[in-house]
Design a protein around this motif. Sequence first.
Motif, PDB file in Angstrom:
ATOM      1  N   ASN A 102      57.607  64.686  12.997  1.00 32.30           N
ATOM      2  CA  ASN A 102      59.096  64.452  12.934  1.00 32.30           C
ATOM      3  C   ASN A 102      59.163  62.897  12.788  1.00 32.30           C
ATOM      4  O   ASN A 102      59.982  62.576  11.508  1.00 32.30           O
ATOM      5  CB  ASN A 102      59.806  64.792  14.079  1.00 32.30           C
ATOM      6  CG  ASN A 102      60.690  66.278  13.502  1.00 32.30           C
ATOM      7  OD1 ASN A 102      61.352  66.502  12.945  1.00 32.30           O
ATOM      8  ND2 ASN A 102      60.043  67.209  14.391  1.00 32.30           N
ATOM      9  N   LEU A 103      58.584  62.237  13.538  1.00 30.03           N
ATOM     10  CA  LEU A 103      58.738  60.759  13.467  1.00 30.03           C
ATOM     11  C   LEU A 103      58.023  60.239  12.248  1.00 30.03           C
ATOM     12  O   LEU A 103      58.432  59.049  11.626  1.00 30.03           O
ATOM     13  CB  LEU A 103      58.208  60.216  14.829  1.00 30.03           C
ATOM     14  CG  LEU A 103      59.126  60.513  16.058  1.00 30.03           C
ATOM     15  CD1 LEU A 103      58.416  60.184  17.247  1.00 30.03           C
ATOM     16  CD2 LEU A 103      60.416  59.708  15.912  1.00 30.03           C
ATOM     17  N   ILE A 104      56.769  60.918  11.954  1.00 33.57           N
ATOM     18  CA  ILE A 104      56.044  60.178  10.885  1.00 33.57           C
ATOM     19  C   ILE A 104      56.925  60.564   9.402  1.00 33.57           C
ATOM     20  O   ILE A 104      57.286  59.676   8.559  1.00 33.57           O
ATOM     21  CB  ILE A 104      54.463  60.847  10.757  1.00 33.57           C
ATOM     22  CG1 ILE A 104      53.819  60.342  11.936  1.00 33.57           C
ATOM     23  CG2 ILE A 104      54.094  60.689   9.398  1.00 33.57           C
ATOM     24  CD1 ILE A 104      52.491  60.985  11.955  1.00 33.57           C
ATOM     25  N   LEU A 105      57.555  61.621   9.437  1.00 36.68           N
ATOM     26  CA  LEU A 105      58.328  62.138   8.238  1.00 36.68           C
ATOM     27  C   LEU A 105      59.244  61.010   8.114  1.00 36.68           C
ATOM     28  O   LEU A 105      59.569  60.611   7.113  1.00 36.68           O
ATOM     29  CB  LEU A 105      58.664  63.527   8.324  1.00 36.68           C
ATOM     30  CG  LEU A 105      59.936  63.905   7.480  1.00 36.68           C
ATOM     31  CD1 LEU A 105      59.183  63.995   6.153  1.00 36.68           C
ATOM     32  CD2 LEU A 105      60.556  65.146   7.708  1.00 36.68           C
ATOM     33  N   GLN A 106      60.229  60.832   9.483  1.00 37.86           N
ATOM     34  CA  GLN A 106      60.984  59.745   9.269  1.00 37.86           C
ATOM     35  C   GLN A 106      60.858  58.485   8.810  1.00 37.86           C
ATOM     36  O   GLN A 106      61.476  57.850   7.919  1.00 37.86           O
ATOM     37  CB  GLN A 106      61.949  59.817  10.512  1.00 37.86           C
ATOM     38  CG  GLN A 106      63.328  59.209  10.489  1.00 37.86           C
ATOM     39  CD  GLN A 106      64.270  59.798   9.633  1.00 37.86           C
ATOM     40  OE1 GLN A 106      64.252  61.100   9.311  1.00 37.86           O
ATOM     41  NE2 GLN A 106      65.346  59.140   9.290  1.00 37.86           N
ATOM     42  N   GLY A 107      59.638  58.256   9.161  1.00 39.48           N
ATOM     43  CA  GLY A 107      59.014  56.790   8.961  1.00 39.48           C
ATOM     44  C   GLY A 107      58.874  56.583   7.303  1.00 39.48           C
ATOM     45  O   GLY A 107      59.031  55.849   6.545  1.00 39.48           O
ATOM     46  N   GLN A 108      58.254  57.893   6.960  1.00 35.65           N
ATOM     47  CA  GLN A 108      58.154  58.039   5.403  1.00 35.65           C
ATOM     48  C   GLN A 108      59.365  57.889   4.567  1.00 35.65           C
ATOM     49  O   GLN A 108      59.351  57.482   3.697  1.00 35.65           O
ATOM     50  CB  GLN A 108      57.021  59.137   5.028  1.00 35.65           C
ATOM     51  CG  GLN A 108      55.669  59.253   5.565  1.00 35.65           C
ATOM     52  CD  GLN A 108      54.973  60.332   5.383  1.00 35.65           C
ATOM     53  OE1 GLN A 108      55.604  61.305   5.695  1.00 35.65           O
ATOM     54  NE2 GLN A 108      53.724  60.293   5.727  1.00 35.65           N
ATOM     55  N   LEU A 109      60.439  58.638   5.023  1.00 40.99           N
ATOM     56  CA  LEU A 109      61.735  58.634   4.594  1.00 40.99           C
ATOM     57  C   LEU A 109      62.338  57.196   4.418  1.00 40.99           C
ATOM     58  O   LEU A 109      62.869  56.871   3.750  1.00 40.99           O
ATOM     59  CB  LEU A 109      62.401  59.622   5.110  1.00 40.99           C
ATOM     60  CG  LEU A 109      62.477  60.977   4.950  1.00 40.99           C
ATOM     61  CD1 LEU A 109      63.219  61.803   5.772  1.00 40.99           C
ATOM     62  CD2 LEU A 109      62.403  61.482   3.534  1.00 40.99           C
ATOM     63  N   GLN A 110      61.917  56.334   5.398  1.00 42.94           N
ATOM     64  CA  GLN A 110      62.211  54.954   5.666  1.00 42.94           C
ATOM     65  C   GLN A 110      61.404  54.050   4.766  1.00 42.94           C
ATOM     66  O   GLN A 110      61.272  53.150   4.838  1.00 42.94           O
ATOM     67  CB  GLN A 110      62.310  54.559   6.950  1.00 42.94           C
ATOM     68  CG  GLN A 110      63.578  55.003   7.755  1.00 42.94           C
ATOM     69  CD  GLN A 110      65.061  54.606   7.376  1.00 42.94           C
ATOM     70  OE1 GLN A 110      64.812  53.783   6.565  1.00 42.94           O
ATOM     71  NE2 GLN A 110      65.791  55.404   7.720  1.00 42.94           N
ATOM     72  N   GLN A 111      60.391  54.466   4.299  1.00 44.81           N
ATOM     73  CA  GLN A 111      59.451  53.937   3.011  1.00 44.81           C
ATOM     74  C   GLN A 111      58.718  53.273   3.838  1.00 44.81           C
ATOM     75  O   GLN A 111      58.317  51.900   3.554  1.00 44.81           O
ATOM     76  CB  GLN A 111      60.510  53.316   2.031  1.00 44.81           C
ATOM     77  CG  GLN A 111      61.123  54.384   1.257  1.00 44.81           C
ATOM     78  CD  GLN A 111      62.047  53.509   0.326  1.00 44.81           C
ATOM     79  OE1 GLN A 111      62.485  52.314   0.377  1.00 44.81           O
ATOM     80  NE2 GLN A 111      62.709  54.443  -0.602  1.00 44.81           N
ATOM     81  N   MET A 112      58.035  53.522   5.041  1.00 40.72           N
ATOM     82  CA  MET A 112      57.086  52.742   5.716  1.00 40.72           C
ATOM     83  C   MET A 112      55.881  53.271   5.326  1.00 40.72           C
ATOM     84  O   MET A 112      55.714  54.390   5.087  1.00 40.72           O
ATOM     85  CB  MET A 112      57.401  52.982   7.454  1.00 40.72           C
ATOM     86  CG  MET A 112      58.313  52.168   7.729  1.00 40.72           C
ATOM     87  SD  MET A 112      58.870  52.787   9.379  1.00 40.72           S
ATOM     88  CE  MET A 112      57.586  51.904  10.427  1.00 40.72           C
ATOM     89  N   HIS A 113      54.783  52.751   5.518  1.00 40.04           N
ATOM     90  CA  HIS A 113      53.380  53.028   5.266  1.00 40.04           C
ATOM     91  C   HIS A 113      52.315  52.923   6.077  1.00 40.04           C
ATOM     92  O   HIS A 113      52.305  51.972   6.901  1.00 40.04           O
ATOM     93  CB  HIS A 113      52.874  52.122   3.883  1.00 40.04           C
ATOM     94  CG  HIS A 113      54.027  52.370   2.754  1.00 40.04           C
ATOM     95  ND1 HIS A 113      54.181  53.621   2.200  1.00 40.04           N
ATOM     96  CD2 HIS A 113      55.049  51.639   2.312  1.00 40.04           C
ATOM     97  CE1 HIS A 113      55.174  53.566   1.066  1.00 40.04           C
ATOM     98  NE2 HIS A 113      55.685  52.247   1.242  1.00 40.04           N
ATOM     99  N   GLY A 114      51.438  53.681   6.069  1.00 39.96           N
ATOM    100  CA  GLY A 114      50.119  53.515   6.666  1.00 39.96           C
ATOM    101  C   GLY A 114      50.271  53.267   8.406  1.00 39.96           C
ATOM    102  O   GLY A 114      50.861  53.963   8.854  1.00 39.96           O
TER     103      GLY A 114
END
Lengths: 337, 242
Positions: free
Chosen positions: A98-110
């Motif tokens: 869930n947290l990784i998904l949200q990070g991706q939605l926030q356009q964070m990477h790697g």
Amino acid sequence: MPGIIDVSQLVKIYGDGTKAVKGITFSVNEGEFFGFLGPNGAGKSTTIKILTTLLQKTSGSASVAGLSVDSDAPKIRKIIGVQNQDTVVDEDLTGRENLILQGQLQQMHGPAIKERVDDLLKIVDLVDAADKRAGFYSGGMKKRLDLATTLVHNPKILFLDEPTTGLDPQSRAAIWAYLKRLNEQGITIFITTQYLEEVDRLCRRLAIVDLGEIVAQGTPSELKQEIGADSISLGFENSSLNGGDVRTKARQVLEKKFDGVSNIVDSDVGLTVYAKNGSYMVPELVRAFDEAQIRLSTIGVSSPTLDDVFLKHTGKRIRVEEVSSANMRGMFGRRRR
Amino acid sequence: MVFFSLFQPIIFLLLFTQLFSGLGRFLGAGILSYTAFATAGIVLQNAFSSAFQSGTAVVDDIKSGFLSKMLATPVNRSAILFGRLLSDVFRVVVQTVIILVLAYALGVYPATGAIGYLLVIFTVAFFGLAWSGISLALGLKTKSAETVFGIAGAVTFPLLFMSTALVTADFMPPWMQDVSTYNPVSIAVNAIRNPITGCNVAQRICNIGFDWNTILQAYGVIAAIGLVTLGATLYLFRKVVS
């Protein structure tokens, strides 16, 4: 100096003509823990939605970190964290996912995401449950996970709409403790809640809205001092007396015989009376009501609390039960079909 | 979820092919088995009901607050909608492959080979996309899963049974034959059936390989439906988002 949130003459009229927000003006300073209170339907959620770019305002101006909610919405979304009234976690994914998904939605990477997610799991005490599916989490754990998702991208400002409603006391205390810590680290917090004791303890400033307007604004102690009197809450045994409303009769008695009374407000069980040195008034009060054949079921005296501030300005007591069943349903997250 | 939503088409595939196996004689003995005939219908029926899940999923996203949560992030607005559509298309493709494999096990061999089956999958994906548009638009408009389900049921079954998805036209009363001819489901199912069977069942000719007339006609109809439904979806999505 302009605030980190600046709202001026903000108006929102919905398509069906409902005037949800009627020209409110307030500002929040950077690093502040700001409480935004009001009864249900006061316009709190509408205001939060406008500030978080989810809803367009009708008129007035609103800016977040100096960015206009109209023209700079994408920039605002990058620096705010938003927690809705409903707990939103994907129950098919684990807490970590869930947290990784949200990070991706926030356009964070790697690797930046991975590191941040590990930190957040520690912050909200979900390290042990990190790789379990969120569907198996308790209500409190989901709420903590939800809070963590709003923090993934290190937001400058956190908007929280009823973050602890529906939680058990321990979970609630845990969430408030995290919020306190986050605020100490410099994050501005804008919160709506029904828990006035916590507001009193944590919020540096607050505004009370009712029917789309701000009815009071200031620090908790300023607002309490403004009442300048103890509150005496009276409960009546019967709601009517000799065919008349008991509250009306009681008001007549109070107004005739007691000079020290500064304000009288209807409450659920009877009346709340504000008076200087309230405790000294009690014996006389009981005698006067006895003479007027008004029977009291309860009587209590307290120094003013935010509850009294709220009651004075809105005519209502804030009650946690007010949360509608629709919100409660949302509390327990989302299941995919 | 992909797994559970497959139950219905699998049961249909096993049930209908038994129930209507007598229909094989309408198809001309020895030329085409009913199972081969019905596979296209089942594939389409699955795409049909699968597409209606997108509408209920979007209602779920709105009601649970998930959509709001995504909207409060810098994610591109249209990516939210296209992601939804893409996942729907992916799901229907996976389901179609499973149905085709199952049909293969029941003795349905592709008359036009692997390329034919790729075309089938492409057609189904295209149809699913267009049809998802209807359910998404309904979901965005009504914001009620019950309504989407209700309308889905009311629309799906008449369209499906008044088409040549599961029976040939000569099995129907004359008025229904007329309906069936112009039923977009019939037109789409013909384009799926041709690569599987190598026949043009309506004209009762077989071993003709790809029947491009039928296929292109279907693509025209699906494109027209898709344009309307996805246009409506986009319009309603913009309204919900703003």
